[in-house]
Design a protein around this motif. Structure first.
Motif, mmCIF file in Angstrom:
data_model
loop_
_atom_site.group_PDB
_atom_site.id
_atom_site.type_symbol
_atom_site.label_atom_id
_atom_site.label_comp_id
_atom_site.label_asym_id
_atom_site.label_seq_id
_atom_site.Cartn_x
_atom_site.Cartn_y
_atom_site.Cartn_z
ATOM 1 N N UNK A 1 -2.935 -14.787 -10.629
ATOM 2 C CA UNK A 1 -4.383 -14.485 -9.880
ATOM 3 C C UNK A 1 -3.195 -14.363 -8.436
ATOM 4 N N UNK A 2 -2.462 -13.905 -8.156
ATOM 5 C CA UNK A 2 -1.891 -13.999 -6.208
ATOM 6 C C UNK A 2 -1.174 -12.141 -7.103
ATOM 7 N N UNK A 3 -0.839 -12.620 -8.675
ATOM 8 C CA UNK A 3 -0.915 -10.103 -8.491
ATOM 9 C C UNK A 3 -1.830 -9.984 -8.627
ATOM 10 N N UNK A 4 -2.999 -9.996 -9.381
ATOM 11 C CA UNK A 4 -4.578 -9.356 -9.231
ATOM 12 C C UNK A 4 -4.752 -9.398 -7.590
ATOM 13 N N UNK A 5 -4.232 -10.112 -6.725
ATOM 14 C CA UNK A 5 -4.821 -10.233 -5.663
ATOM 15 C C UNK A 5 -4.114 -9.142 -4.961
ATOM 16 N N UNK A 6 -2.348 -8.620 -5.156
ATOM 17 C CA UNK A 6 -2.124 -7.669 -4.397
ATOM 18 C C UNK A 6 -2.476 -6.576 -5.286
ATOM 19 N N UNK A 7 -2.537 -6.207 -6.824
ATOM 20 C CA UNK A 7 -2.896 -5.012 -6.577
ATOM 21 C C UNK A 7 -4.645 -4.621 -5.895
ATOM 22 N N UNK A 8 -5.287 -5.905 -6.054
ATOM 23 C CA UNK A 8 -6.241 -5.148 -5.239
ATOM 24 C C UNK A 8 -7.041 -5.207 -3.526
ATOM 25 N N UNK A 9 -5.318 -5.607 -2.612
ATOM 26 C CA UNK A 9 -4.863 -5.278 -1.510
ATOM 27 C C UNK A 9 -4.739 -3.978 -1.578
ATOM 28 N N UNK A 10 -3.909 -3.566 -2.874
ATOM 29 C CA UNK A 10 -3.182 -1.920 -2.621
ATOM 30 C C UNK A 10 -3.378 -1.210 -2.959
#
Length: 442
Positions: free
Chosen positions: A106-115
């Motif tokens: 989920x942390x990786x997915x959030x980093x992708x969504x923000x960028x």
């Protein structure tokens, strides 16, 4: 992978020009013709007949259900739970994405969504997807948290060399029926450029979790402090079960390129130009100190292919930045580890790998950044025949796991009752690497 079971061994450098090493099955890998060290490692790990990841289909474990950390009292309870899981599954290791599912992914997915630029379809490539847990959890997160059009139009491609793991990934992702239309596994070697076809020239993401540590490395050697580096080859000793290291002047193009990028040749040139070089030369002959350096040629090869096939890719990689108690000699030396009947044995010789041993290296993230930027074309110093190499600027950031999860994840979800957090407290030797082309940033 925990390190409590790792045992240090005293290793003495051999001062012979050829270092004869006993290895009963390494001769099956070396064969009649000499091979480079990277080819030995690649075969020991990935050969379809005797490679570790081919033979050990259960080498990467998968939990039936997530660990409920808020029901554990603290460190002792977590360690006991982990010990029980290893005994129950009889596997070599659980990846962080598995131990801390779904929160790690989920942390990786959030980093992708923000960028990512979410106005265009999201495409994610994962190299070495293991059991498929990362893919499923990221797609879960997008389904639950991203705008509907992001999830509905996304594509997730797993590039996987292992047939058994490719099958497992499809099963894992298929637990959510709607994911399957957006997910596919391409069973191939990601370092083979031909497998990428024409590539993907649109912005995309590449995920590599615990991949860099298992990439083949080469070994270079110098008999003393001032002599030039030489590449290491392996050959069978005639009429013997031994394998010999043979040292040759650097001629392999991949080794030469990697040595140049990471600056080993600069160190030698600087030593020759110093006023004290004559004294150093005399001392090095009187008191020679052999040098060995493991260089990430597999990483260089992979990133060259990725930047060629996916020129607008953004990259998230996570791996070990340090391995304690390594007994194999050389800078950035690997651990060679075998697990049997719940017991871990660490080898003092990389040639002990016989298909039943994991070979994993620490990742020097500073070198990773240099290699990444070089492969993307970001260099004002490296020249072709008459012109500078084209420049593609990238923005990179290196974070330890705790900082990454504090920024993008939900640290409270992996915390026990007494405040102990194994994801933040036990993975201090791991880091995240994020690299994004500046023209991808919105």
């Amino acid at each position: 992978m925990t390190f409590s079971s790792l045992r240090a061994a005293k290793v003495v450098y051999k001062r012979h020009f050829r270092w004869h090493l006993q290895c009963f099955l390494s001769t099956d890998i070396v064969g009649d013709k000499p091979i480079l060290v990277r080819d030995f490692i690649r075969s020991a790990l990935y050969d379809p007949n005797h490679g570790y990841f081919s033979k050990m289909s259960g080498s990467v474990g998968q939990l039936e259900s997530s660990i409920r950390f808020n029901q554990l009292q603290g460190r002792v309870a977590y360690r006991q739970r982990l010990s029980n899981l290893y005994k129950q599954h009889e596997i070599s290791w659980f990846t962080p994405v598995e131990l801390f599912k779904p929160w790690y992914a989920y942390g990786i997915a959030e980093a992708i969504m923000r960028t990512a630029n979410l106005s265009i379809p999201l495409t994610i490539y994962e190299i070495g997807g293991g059991s498929g847990t990362c893919a499923k959890c990221i797609m879960d997160y997008m389904m639950l948290n991203a705008p509907a059009k992001v999830y509905n139009n996304m594509t997730y491609v797993s590039v996987e060399i292992s047939q058994s793991l490719a099958k497992k990934q499809l099963q894992t992702v298929g637990e959510v029926q709607s994911h399957l239309s957006k997910f596919r596994v391409e069973r191939r070697d990601a370092t083979d450029r031909s497998g990428w076809g024409n590539g993907d020239h649109e912005p995309c993401w590449v995920i590599m979790l615990e991949v860099l540590d298992n990439l083949p490395h080469d070994l270079v050697y110098s008999p003393n402090q001032v002599s030039p580096w030489m590449e290491v080859w392996l050959e069978k000793v005639k009429d013997s079960s031994q394998v010999s290291e043979v040292y040759k002047p650097i001629q392999d193009s991949l080794i030469a390129e990697c040595v140049k990028i990471i600056g080993l040749d600069e160190d030698h040139a600087a030593g020759r130009n110093r006023l004290i070089s004559a004294a150093s030369y005399i001392l090095s002959r009187a008191f020679p100190k052999p040098r060995r350096s493991w260089i990430p040629t597999g990483c260089l090869q992979l990133l060259e292919v990725l930047h060629s096939a996916l020129p607008k890719m953004s990259l998230i990689a996570s791996d070990f930045s340090y391995l304690p108690e390594v007994s194999i000699p050389g800078d950035r030396a690997p651990l060679v580890s075998t697990k049997k009947d719940g017991r871990t044995t660490d080898h003092g010789n990389y040639l002990d790998a016989k298909g039943d041993a994991d070979i994993f290296f620490p990742t020097d993230f500073w070198l990773l950044e240099r290699i990444d930027h070089y492969c993307s074309g970001w260099s004002n110093e490296l020249k072709t025949s008459n012109s500078l190499k084209s420049v593609k600027k990238r923005r990179t950031i290196i974070l330890d796991t705790a900082a990454f999860m504090d920024e993008f994840g939900l640290p409270s979800k992996t915390r026990t009752r007494d405040g102990y957090n194994p994801l933040l407290d036990d993975f201090k030797n791991t880091k995240f690497y994020l690299s994004v082309p500046t023209h991808n940033i919105t």
